[in-house]
Design a protein around this motif. Structure first.
Motif, PDB file in Angstrom:
ATOM      1  N   ARG A 121       0.812  -1.231  -0.138  1.00 48.68           N
ATOM      2  CA  ARG A 121      -0.087   0.050   0.067  1.00 48.68           C
ATOM      3  C   ARG A 121       0.826   1.380   0.055  1.00 48.68           C
ATOM      4  N   LEU A 122       2.147   1.489   0.717  1.00 46.78           N
ATOM      5  CA  LEU A 122       2.723   2.211   0.675  1.00 46.78           C
ATOM      6  C   LEU A 122       3.604   2.726  -0.580  1.00 46.78           C
ATOM      7  N   LEU A 123       3.998   1.355  -1.099  1.00 43.42           N
ATOM      8  CA  LEU A 123       4.844   1.476  -2.476  1.00 43.42           C
ATOM      9  C   LEU A 123       3.542   2.225  -3.710  1.00 43.42           C
ATOM     10  N   ALA A 125       1.246   4.235  -3.004  1.00 41.92           N
ATOM     11  CA  ALA A 125       0.965   5.708  -2.525  1.00 41.92           C
ATOM     12  C   ALA A 125       1.993   6.440  -3.268  1.00 41.92           C
ATOM     13  N   LEU A 126       3.282   5.723  -2.788  1.00 40.20           N
ATOM     14  CA  LEU A 126       4.306   6.504  -3.318  1.00 40.20           C
ATOM     15  C   LEU A 126       4.325   6.688  -4.968  1.00 40.20           C
ATOM     16  N   LYS A 127       4.037   5.878  -5.568  1.00 38.79           N
ATOM     17  CA  LYS A 127       3.935   5.962  -6.989  1.00 38.79           C
ATOM     18  C   LYS A 127       2.843   7.286  -7.322  1.00 38.79           C
ATOM     19  N   THR A 128       1.970   7.694  -6.596  1.00 39.56           N
ATOM     20  CA  THR A 128       1.118   8.672  -6.882  1.00 39.56           C
ATOM     21  C   THR A 128       1.819  10.118  -6.652  1.00 39.56           C
ATOM     22  N   LEU A 129       2.869  10.164  -5.982  1.00 36.12           N
ATOM     23  CA  LEU A 129       3.350  11.584  -5.621  1.00 36.12           C
ATOM     24  C   LEU A 129       4.264  12.068  -7.057  1.00 36.12           C
ATOM     25  N   PRO A 130       4.504  13.357  -6.816  1.00 30.83           N
ATOM     26  CA  PRO A 130       4.945  13.629  -8.066  1.00 30.83           C
ATOM     27  C   PRO A 130       6.401  13.264  -8.088  1.00 30.83           C
ATOM     28  N   GLU A 170       3.551  14.251   4.163  1.00 28.32           N
ATOM     29  CA  GLU A 170       2.149  14.612   4.360  1.00 28.32           C
ATOM     30  C   GLU A 170       1.306  14.031   3.456  1.00 28.32           C
ATOM     31  N   ARG A 171       1.600  13.917   2.196  1.00 26.42           N
ATOM     32  CA  ARG A 171       0.822  13.781   1.150  1.00 26.42           C
ATOM     33  C   ARG A 171       0.374  11.738   1.397  1.00 26.42           C
ATOM     34  N   LEU A 175      -2.947   9.856   2.056  1.00 29.69           N
ATOM     35  CA  LEU A 175      -3.226   8.602   1.106  1.00 29.69           C
ATOM     36  C   LEU A 175      -3.437   7.396   1.961  1.00 29.69           C
ATOM     37  N   LEU A 176      -2.660   7.217   2.911  1.00 29.81           N
ATOM     38  CA  LEU A 176      -2.714   5.772   3.693  1.00 29.81           C
ATOM     39  C   LEU A 176      -3.711   5.726   4.692  1.00 29.81           C
ATOM     40  N   LYS A 177      -4.187   7.155   5.003  1.00 26.81           N
ATOM     41  CA  LYS A 177      -5.424   7.095   5.887  1.00 26.81           C
ATOM     42  C   LYS A 177      -6.651   6.710   5.257  1.00 26.81           C
ATOM     43  N   THR A 178      -6.754   6.878   3.885  1.00 28.29           N
ATOM     44  CA  THR A 178      -8.135   6.349   3.116  1.00 28.29           C
ATOM     45  C   THR A 178      -7.997   5.131   2.631  1.00 28.29           C
TER      46      THR A 178
END
Length: 178
Positions: A121-123, A125-130, A170-171, A175-178
């Motif tokens: 899940r972390l990876l 979410a990481l891919k959605t960052l700029p 922060e981002r 993302l991980l809260k949702t």
């Protein structure tokens, strides 16, 4: 246009003769243009400011050797352009290195709260960052580089590296809260 070159020429000659006040006027005339030129190339305002600052360092060190003071504008913009291209090349090499990690989506077959599931899940979410935030996060956490080392590698200030790391964290939290 001719008048602008003449003004630049006079200011450069004053700087070359030791008048430091002329440098402040030259910076006032050109700094915004340098930032805009760098931004046009790198598409990142923070990086563009850093590039303009680096360009001023080079300009200040080499201005005494400028043989045609009236050509200051084109000479200085070439320095900004070169610094921007250097940053893009360094960024591209770093991006290619990070792409080697090639984080692929896999099907989660274990409990949603398992260590593997959390990592996936972390990876994701990481891919959605700029890309610039992904880079700082990966260098800081997976490669264990310091912020100072990251700033040197990416040719950004330490403050910019800190800011990118903070915003990325922060981002990721959101993302991980949702």
């Amino acid at each position: 246009m001719k008048k602008q070159k003449d003004i630049d020429g006079v200011l450069v000659k004053q700087i070359q003769s030791g008048k430091k006040d002329a440098l402040a006027l030259l910076v006032k005339r050109w700094h915004k243009t340098f930032c805009e030129k760098a931004f046009w190339l790198v598409k990142d305002a923070d990086v563009a400011k850093d590039i303009a600052q680096d360009a001023w360092s080079v300009i200040i060190n080499k201005i005494d050797g400028l043989k045609k003071p009236e050509s200051f504008g084109s000479w200085a913009l070439r320095i900004v352009y070169t610094k921007s291209l250097d940053w893009i090349k360094a960024n591209k090499k770093l991006k290619n290195n990070l792409d080697d990690y090639n984080f692929k989506n896999t099907v989660i077959t274990e409990d949603e709260n398992s260590n593997t599931a959390i990592k996936l899940r972390l990876l994701k979410a990481l891919k959605t960052l700029p890309p610039h935030q992904q880079m700082v996060i990966r260098l800081f956490y997976t490669q264990e580089y310091s912020l100072k080392e990251i700033s040197v590698m990416l040719n950004i200030s330490v403050g910019t590296a800190k800011s990118r790391l903070f915003h990325a964290r922060e981002r990721l939290k959101q993302l991980l809260k949702t």
